[in-house]
Design a protein around this motif. Structure first.
Motif, PDB file in Angstrom:
ATOM      1  N   ASP A   1       0.826  -1.208   0.000  1.00 34.10           N
ATOM      2  CA  ASP A   1       0.000   0.000   0.000  1.00 34.10           C
ATOM      3  C   ASP A   1       0.864   1.264   0.000  1.00 34.10           C
ATOM      4  O   ASP A   1       0.569   2.235  -0.703  1.00 34.10           O
TER       5      ASP A   1
ATOM      6  N   ASN B   1       2.350   1.789  -3.491  1.00 27.50           N
ATOM      7  CA  ASN B   1       1.336   2.189  -4.469  1.00 27.50           C
ATOM      8  C   ASN B   1       0.781   3.590  -4.220  1.00 27.50           C
ATOM      9  O   ASN B   1       0.497   4.336  -5.158  1.00 27.50           O
ATOM     10  N   GLN B   2       0.611   3.946  -2.954  1.00 22.49           N
ATOM     11  CA  GLN B   2      -0.026   5.216  -2.621  1.00 22.49           C
ATOM     12  C   GLN B   2       0.967   6.369  -2.481  1.00 22.49           C
ATOM     13  O   GLN B   2       0.726   7.478  -2.954  1.00 22.49           O
ATOM     14  N   ASN B   3       2.111   6.100  -1.836  1.00 22.98           N
ATOM     15  CA  ASN B   3       3.087   7.159  -1.565  1.00 22.98           C
ATOM     16  C   ASN B   3       4.297   7.112  -2.493  1.00 22.98           C
ATOM     17  O   ASN B   3       5.089   8.050  -2.527  1.00 22.98           O
TER      18      ASN B   3
END
Length: 336
Positions: free
Chosen positions: A38, A41-43
């Motif tokens: 996560d 993918n997000q940061n």
């Protein structure tokens, strides 16, 4: 477009995955940790392993092996040695489920504890031949912390399959990351493991306050031992004079980015091996490799005094100053 799955989201796996993604390859980075996936993918960061690094946004991560491997042309295994078999078993099941065959490569530097098998041997045992079209290994002087910053880097891709090596070469090469190919899988893997032992010794010299003369002597004579054992085991001697050998030895044996070098420094400063391993928080491949290579030297009747001295320090309680005295007091001989 070539598709690639990278198994293992540590520093080196992430750096290689990011390099391939920057080159336009579709890359899926697998991790057993959903929270890490996560974050990537997000940061677009992997703060634990590569602090302050920003990853390319096209690099995607997943904790689902099937999602990572589906449609991949190349699967690159970059998990620690102790996890290779477990992950390879899962990969084999996944490839069977998908009815899929891949080029299987790795960039892990070590030998299996107990069996002393090389990484490619472990992968070959766990992943059926019908699910892998070729085996390859990536090795050479390459700190992940520098690669992610686009420091100039050159590595070797070893495989007996020219087409597989050339595809990996194309996927990874760019203006700051250059790859060469060779056929010596055995020599490349041995060199990648053996240099970790010498790096521990080099770090220990630093920890004791010795300077560049001492480290240069250790690395040079250590390379002699590496090449000597490699030849006895069937490797090509020239491999040890290339990026997989002397190149990797220099970068690992002279830099605080190397866990083995830092471990040696701490030992030289007086810390116990148990304390060093606890403080490090990551695998110190050279510790286990030392025992394996000490046994190899006995089995193949190869003289490896530096390796034997480091073995006695790590496993028999010999003090580092006494080990140095013994090495420096050996009978005088010709270099050739």
């Amino acid at each position: 477009m070539t598709k690639m799955a990278v198994l293992g989201a540590g520093s080196w796996g992430t750096a290689l995955a990011n390099t391939a993604a920057e080159n336009g390859t579709e890359v899926h980075l697998w991790t057993h940790n959903p929270k890490q996936a996560d974050e990537i993918n997000q940061n677009h960061t992997n703060a634990r392993y590569l602090p302050n690094a920003k990853l390319i946004q096209t690099l995607t991560a997943t904790s689902d092996m099937t999602s990572a491997v589906a449609g991949a042309d190349i699967v690159l295994n970059v998990v620690p040695t102790k996890a290779v078999r477990e992950v390879a078993k899962e990969l084999a099941k996944t490839l069977e489920l998908l009815d899929h065959t891949v080029i299987l490569a790795h960039a892990t530097k070590g030998l299996e504890q107990g069996t002393y098998k090389r990484i490619s041997e472990m992968l070959a045992e766990e992943v059926p031949v019908q699910r892998r079209s070729a085996l390859a290994v990536i090795s050479g002087p390459s700190h992940a912390e520098d690669v992610i910053k686009h420091d100039l880097t050159a590595v070797t891709i070893a495989s007996t399959d020219d087409e597989a090596a050339k595809l990996l070469q194309k996927v990874l090469s760019n203006r700051h990351f250059r790859t060469y190919t060779n056929h010596d899988l055995l020599g490349s893997e041995l060199a990648a493991a053996l240099k970790n032992i010498i790096a521990i010794g080099s770090g220990a010299l630093t920890g004791l306050g010795y300077g560049d003369n001492a480290k240069a002597a250790l690395l040079t004579r250590g390379l002699v031992e590496m090449r000597r054992l490699g030849q006895a085991m069937g490797a090509q001697p020239e491999t040890f004079l290339g990026l997989s050998g002397i190149g990797d030895l220099i970068v690992t044996g002279m830099s605080k980015n190397s866990r083995n070098y830092r471990a040696g420094m701490a030992l030289g400063e007086g810390k116990t091996l148990a304390a060093v391993q606890e403080d490090m928080g990551m695998v110190i491949e050279g510790v286990n490799t030392t025992k394996a290579v000490y046994d190899f030297a006995t089995q193949y009747k190869v003289d490896m005094p530096i390796t034997a001295a480091i073995y006695r320090v790590l496993y028999e309680g010999l003090s580092i100053p006494d080990a140095i005295d013994e090495l420096m007091s050996r009978p005088l001989k010709s270099e050739s």
